[in-house]
Design a protein around this motif. Structure first.
Motif, PDB file in Angstrom:
ATOM      1  N   THR A 238     -19.167 -40.478 -27.193  1.00 36.96           N
ATOM      2  CA  THR A 238     -19.068 -41.846 -27.150  1.00 36.96           C
ATOM      3  C   THR A 238     -17.249 -42.021 -26.802  1.00 36.96           C
ATOM      4  N   GLY A 239     -17.425 -43.298 -25.676  1.00 38.46           N
ATOM      5  CA  GLY A 239     -16.038 -43.545 -25.262  1.00 38.46           C
ATOM      6  C   GLY A 239     -15.455 -42.394 -24.386  1.00 38.46           C
ATOM      7  N   ILE A 240     -14.320 -42.411 -24.033  1.00 36.64           N
ATOM      8  CA  ILE A 240     -13.258 -41.399 -23.276  1.00 36.64           C
ATOM      9  C   ILE A 240     -13.128 -40.355 -23.975  1.00 36.64           C
ATOM     10  N   CYS A 241     -12.697 -40.654 -25.366  1.00 33.54           N
ATOM     11  CA  CYS A 241     -12.432 -39.490 -26.526  1.00 33.54           C
ATOM     12  C   CYS A 241     -13.524 -38.622 -26.622  1.00 33.54           C
ATOM     13  N   GLY A 242     -14.730 -39.349 -26.706  1.00 35.02           N
ATOM     14  CA  GLY A 242     -16.097 -38.654 -27.158  1.00 35.02           C
ATOM     15  C   GLY A 242     -16.560 -37.695 -25.932  1.00 35.02           C
ATOM     16  N   ARG A 243     -16.342 -38.086 -24.834  1.00 40.06           N
ATOM     17  CA  ARG A 243     -16.734 -37.352 -23.472  1.00 40.06           C
ATOM     18  C   ARG A 243     -15.921 -36.170 -23.525  1.00 40.06           C
ATOM     19  N   ALA A 244     -14.544 -36.470 -23.617  1.00 38.12           N
ATOM     20  CA  ALA A 244     -13.680 -35.454 -23.385  1.00 38.12           C
ATOM     21  C   ALA A 244     -13.997 -34.327 -24.489  1.00 38.12           C
ATOM     22  N   ALA A 245     -14.321 -34.398 -25.705  1.00 39.54           N
ATOM     23  CA  ALA A 245     -14.773 -33.683 -26.597  1.00 39.54           C
ATOM     24  C   ALA A 245     -16.118 -33.058 -26.332  1.00 39.54           C
TER      25      ALA A 245
ATOM     26  N   VAL B 241     -13.242 -27.523 -30.274  1.00 41.83           N
ATOM     27  CA  VAL B 241     -12.257 -28.597 -29.972  1.00 41.83           C
ATOM     28  C   VAL B 241     -11.830 -28.979 -31.379  1.00 41.83           C
ATOM     29  N   TRP B 242     -10.573 -28.645 -31.629  1.00 38.99           N
ATOM     30  CA  TRP B 242      -9.795 -28.852 -33.199  1.00 38.99           C
ATOM     31  C   TRP B 242      -9.719 -30.437 -32.894  1.00 38.99           C
ATOM     32  N   GLY B 243      -9.113 -30.803 -31.785  1.00 38.92           N
ATOM     33  CA  GLY B 243      -8.687 -32.328 -31.793  1.00 38.92           C
ATOM     34  C   GLY B 243      -8.383 -32.807 -30.372  1.00 38.92           C
ATOM     35  N   GLU B 244      -7.858 -33.723 -30.368  1.00 35.83           N
ATOM     36  CA  GLU B 244      -7.667 -34.267 -28.783  1.00 35.83           C
ATOM     37  C   GLU B 244      -6.105 -35.112 -28.839  1.00 35.83           C
ATOM     38  N   LEU B 245      -5.501 -34.953 -27.841  1.00 34.98           N
ATOM     39  CA  LEU B 245      -4.344 -35.941 -27.604  1.00 34.98           C
ATOM     40  C   LEU B 245      -4.679 -37.273 -26.751  1.00 34.98           C
ATOM     41  N   ASP B 246      -4.780 -38.564 -27.204  1.00 30.84           N
ATOM     42  CA  ASP B 246      -5.287 -39.458 -26.402  1.00 30.84           C
ATOM     43  C   ASP B 246      -3.899 -40.685 -26.344  1.00 30.84           C
ATOM     44  N   ILE B 247      -3.723 -41.052 -24.811  1.00 34.32           N
ATOM     45  CA  ILE B 247      -2.715 -41.842 -24.506  1.00 34.32           C
ATOM     46  C   ILE B 247      -2.958 -42.909 -23.516  1.00 34.32           C
ATOM     47  N   ASP B 248      -2.714 -44.094 -24.036  1.00 32.02           N
ATOM     48  CA  ASP B 248      -3.172 -45.617 -23.455  1.00 32.02           C
ATOM     49  C   ASP B 248      -2.034 -45.936 -22.928  1.00 32.02           C
ATOM     50  N   SER B 249      -2.224 -46.510 -21.715  1.00 36.25           N
ATOM     51  CA  SER B 249      -1.202 -47.126 -20.753  1.00 36.25           C
ATOM     52  C   SER B 249      -1.484 -48.604 -20.457  1.00 36.25           C
ATOM     53  N   HIS B 250      -0.461 -49.432 -20.314  1.00 33.60           N
ATOM     54  CA  HIS B 250      -0.663 -50.817 -19.984  1.00 33.60           C
ATOM     55  C   HIS B 250      -0.471 -51.154 -18.507  1.00 33.60           C
ATOM     56  N   THR B 251       0.022 -49.923 -18.018  1.00 40.40           N
ATOM     57  CA  THR B 251       0.374 -49.780 -16.487  1.00 40.40           C
ATOM     58  C   THR B 251      -0.931 -49.320 -15.738  1.00 40.40           C
ATOM     59  N   PRO B 252      -1.301 -49.949 -14.644  1.00 39.50           N
ATOM     60  CA  PRO B 252      -2.562 -49.531 -13.919  1.00 39.50           C
ATOM     61  C   PRO B 252      -2.223 -48.291 -13.379  1.00 39.50           C
TER      62      PRO B 252
ATOM     63  N   THR C 176     -17.245 -32.595 -23.187  1.00 37.63           N
ATOM     64  CA  THR C 176     -17.122 -31.634 -21.969  1.00 37.63           C
ATOM     65  C   THR C 176     -16.054 -30.809 -22.147  1.00 37.63           C
ATOM     66  N   ARG C 177     -15.256 -31.054 -23.158  1.00 38.71           N
ATOM     67  CA  ARG C 177     -13.965 -30.139 -23.475  1.00 38.71           C
ATOM     68  C   ARG C 177     -13.086 -29.903 -22.126  1.00 38.71           C
ATOM     69  N   ARG C 178     -12.947 -31.006 -21.594  1.00 41.19           N
ATOM     70  CA  ARG C 178     -11.901 -31.237 -20.536  1.00 41.19           C
ATOM     71  C   ARG C 178     -11.267 -32.337 -20.516  1.00 41.19           C
ATOM     72  N   MET C 179     -10.177 -32.304 -19.669  1.00 41.76           N
ATOM     73  CA  MET C 179      -9.196 -33.487 -19.739  1.00 41.76           C
ATOM     74  C   MET C 179     -10.080 -34.672 -18.948  1.00 41.76           C
ATOM     75  N   PHE C 180      -9.694 -36.146 -19.595  1.00 40.15           N
ATOM     76  CA  PHE C 180     -10.154 -37.074 -18.837  1.00 40.15           C
ATOM     77  C   PHE C 180      -9.076 -38.094 -18.404  1.00 40.15           C
ATOM     78  N   VAL C 181      -8.986 -38.235 -17.118  1.00 40.39           N
ATOM     79  CA  VAL C 181      -7.752 -39.258 -16.662  1.00 40.39           C
ATOM     80  C   VAL C 181      -8.630 -40.351 -16.083  1.00 40.39           C
ATOM     81  N   ILE C 182      -8.122 -41.325 -16.699  1.00 36.79           N
ATOM     82  CA  ILE C 182      -9.155 -42.775 -16.254  1.00 36.79           C
ATOM     83  C   ILE C 182      -7.784 -43.874 -15.911  1.00 36.79           C
ATOM     84  N   GLN C 183      -7.918 -44.005 -14.702  1.00 38.78           N
ATOM     85  CA  GLN C 183      -6.757 -44.961 -14.087  1.00 38.78           C
ATOM     86  C   GLN C 183      -7.037 -46.285 -14.291  1.00 38.78           C
ATOM     87  N   ASP C 184      -8.363 -46.541 -14.264  1.00 38.18           N
ATOM     88  CA  ASP C 184      -8.552 -48.058 -14.500  1.00 38.18           C
ATOM     89  C   ASP C 184      -9.841 -48.090 -15.512  1.00 38.18           C
ATOM     90  N   VAL C 185      -9.630 -48.604 -16.754  1.00 37.19           N
ATOM     91  CA  VAL C 185     -10.569 -48.484 -17.602  1.00 37.19           C
ATOM     92  C   VAL C 185     -11.634 -49.540 -17.494  1.00 37.19           C
TER      93      VAL C 185
END
Ligand code: SME
Length: 160
Positions: A78-85, A123-134, A87-96
């Motif tokens: 579920t969500g970007i975090c859930g999908r990264a877990a 997957v022990w966990g994840e690092l998640d970062i949100d940006s207000h910049t597109p 697929t075990r890969r990095m997700f880079v979403i430039q426009d949510v």
């Protein structure tokens, strides 16, 4: 952003010292969030989600710095975090706004990057970062944050 490489190069030794230092696990992860949020101008929310050992299909919110979020528990898939877990890969979403499987925290968020932290093949966990910049992220971000996640994984492995 021209100064990115400089900011990342300056931050890495401090992050390394923090994660290899003697504080508690949560203390170290909190310091990582605080440093990243303070020093990188387009990192507006920085946090860790950690796989629930009792329920490995769930990620639970750990230390973070930024606006409080209602998403304190996220199911794998579920969500970007859930999908990264999943697929075990990095997700880079430039426009949510273009995402259909996305958990919105705050209308100011324009972009998000999530990296899984892999320990012992899981997957022990994840690092998640949100940006207000597109579209703020480049390969430099992925490379730098990958190093941060490797340091977190090293810390977890050394805890035994
Ligand atoms: N946006 C994330 C949820 C976590 S918040 O960004 C803090 C997602 O879609 O998984």
């Amino acid at each position: 952003m021209a100064d990115k490489a400089k900011i990342f190069a300056g931050l890495l030794p401090e992050l390394e010292a923090t994660l290899r230092g003697g504080a508690t696990r949560d203390g170290k992860l909190q310091r990582v969030c605080d440093l990243l949020k303070a020093e990188v101008p387009y990192f507006d929310w920085v946090g860790f989600y950690i796989t629930d050992p009792e329920k490995p299909d769930d990620l639970v919110l750990g230390p973070y710095n930024g606006a409080p979020t209602e998403h304190v528990r996220i199911s794998v898939g579920t969500g970007i975090c859930g999908r990264a877990a999943q697929t075990r890969r990095m997700f880079v979403i430039q426009d949510v706004s273009k995402e259909t499987n996305y958990l919105a925290c705050n209308p100011d968020v324009k972009a998000e990057i999530v990296l899984p932290i892999l320990v012992g093949g899981g997957v022990w966990g994840e690092l998640d970062i949100d940006s207000h910049t597109p579209s703020p992220f480049s390969s430099d971000d992925g490379e730098f944050l990958g190093k941060v996640c490797s340091l977190v994984a090293e810390m977890v492995r050394n805890e035994g």
